[in-house]
Enzyme design. Sequence first.
Site, PDB file in Angstrom:
ATOM      1  N   ASN A 209      -3.560   2.434  -1.097  1.00 48.29           N
ATOM      2  CA  ASN A 209      -3.604   3.189   0.014  1.00 48.29           C
ATOM      3  C   ASN A 209      -3.961   4.590  -0.889  1.00 48.29           C
ATOM      4  O   ASN A 209      -3.048   5.133   0.313  1.00 48.29           O
ATOM      5  CB  ASN A 209      -1.580   3.488  -0.075  1.00 48.29           C
ATOM      6  CG  ASN A 209      -1.366   3.274  -0.831  1.00 48.29           C
ATOM      7  OD1 ASN A 209      -0.670   3.983  -2.411  1.00 48.29           O
ATOM      8  ND2 ASN A 209       0.727   3.617  -0.597  1.00 48.29           N
ATOM      9  N   LYS A 210      -3.897   4.895  -1.981  1.00 51.20           N
ATOM     10  CA  LYS A 210      -4.200   6.202  -2.567  1.00 51.20           C
ATOM     11  C   LYS A 210      -5.446   7.277  -1.171  1.00 51.20           C
ATOM     12  O   LYS A 210      -6.286   6.146  -0.422  1.00 51.20           O
ATOM     13  CB  LYS A 210      -4.803   6.874  -3.200  1.00 51.20           C
ATOM     14  CG  LYS A 210      -3.396   6.133  -4.245  1.00 51.20           C
ATOM     15  CD  LYS A 210      -2.498   7.039  -4.006  1.00 51.20           C
ATOM     16  CE  LYS A 210      -1.050   6.715  -4.664  1.00 51.20           C
ATOM     17  NZ  LYS A 210      -0.512   5.758  -5.084  1.00 51.20           N
TER      18      LYS A 210
END
Length: 412
Positions: A209-210
């Site tokens: 999710n970065k």
Amino acid sequence: MKLPFFRPTVGEREIEAVVATLRSGWLTTGAQAKAFEAELAAYVGAKHAVAVNSCTAALHLALEAMGAQRGDLVLVPTMTFAATAEVVRYFDATPVFIDCEPDSLCLDLAAAERALARIAEGAPLPGLAPPYGPVRAILPVHYGGQMADVDGVRALAARYAGVGANPPRIAVIEDAAHTLPAYTRAGADAPWRAVGTTGDITCFSFYANKCITTGEGGMAVTDDAQLADRMRVMSLHGMSKDAWNRYTGKGSWYYEVVAPGFKYNLTDIAAAIGRVQLARADELWQERRRLAAAYHAALADVPGLALPRERADRQHSWHLFPIQLELAAWPVDRNAVIEQLKEAGIATSVHWQPLHMQPYYRERFGLTADACPVAQAAWPRLISLPLFPGLTDDEIGLVADTLRAIQRGARG
């Protein structure tokens, strides 16, 4: 869920890159990983980059390269993920937890200076008592994607280097898991400087999710060739040569083990995804900026909300959009708000319960919640809302409408 906390932002280009790597016959660390290192170093403006399998690995290698050992002290913000402090404990070193700023939730420079002064004086700290070992490093965390006061941290490190038991160099190792890109400047007329160029070593995360992803992965960047060489060797069992340099046509079978290292290398499959994502980094960043602005507009009229703000001397990555509830204005507490959002099909998260309040550190060091009072007050108010490229205006509207209804007491 109608709205998950995040959706991976990958497309056909990433899929094609993975397929091409699978067909190449080389899957582990090789040409793709080397190219990813070079491209990311160029992107942020650093001289060297070392690709690894997580930001946790990058932080561990950074501390090892700076000589961390048993008995050392490392200043760590309490408002961070478990990894930032756990890597300190890998060395049987001691994290000194520092409170956060109330607005940015980044490391509070004044609190850090007070801790350093008390260490220099041999005065007790919450959970710690003299005699103290040396302060080996300061680990500022760029909370949510906005850079901490890196100039202030560097000035503190320089001021206390060589004081008492401290080494002549206190390292500044930046936990940049939430950033890429991000920028800071010293004043209105000063040039912008990119994350990755302001610390001795900066550590990035490419978790799912970065800001950019390789699925799992990380990178350490530095301008110091010796530090880069040490991290590279230690990232693969302390061997003098990696597989790419042993098994390709120009390689040699011979290697030497120069230290007991770790198994932290990044595969070419992951690096292939990372290269495509890195080429899209500015595009993804601009989308996150647009979405953050849309959230600000949609939530502006919701009473009892403190919204995250971008400082004039920062450019925010907007990895997270953490709101803080002004609890007196809400009919229910934070946990109930999260549950009611969930009932409406909206997933959220909390970043984070401060580490000094987590059972291991609380019990191991005898820490009480009020050791870091700003973080203690902030965490029961925090909710991270969904924010990712591909989030729609309608979905932001759903979040805003649901929060507005909860605040009015129309839900629950």
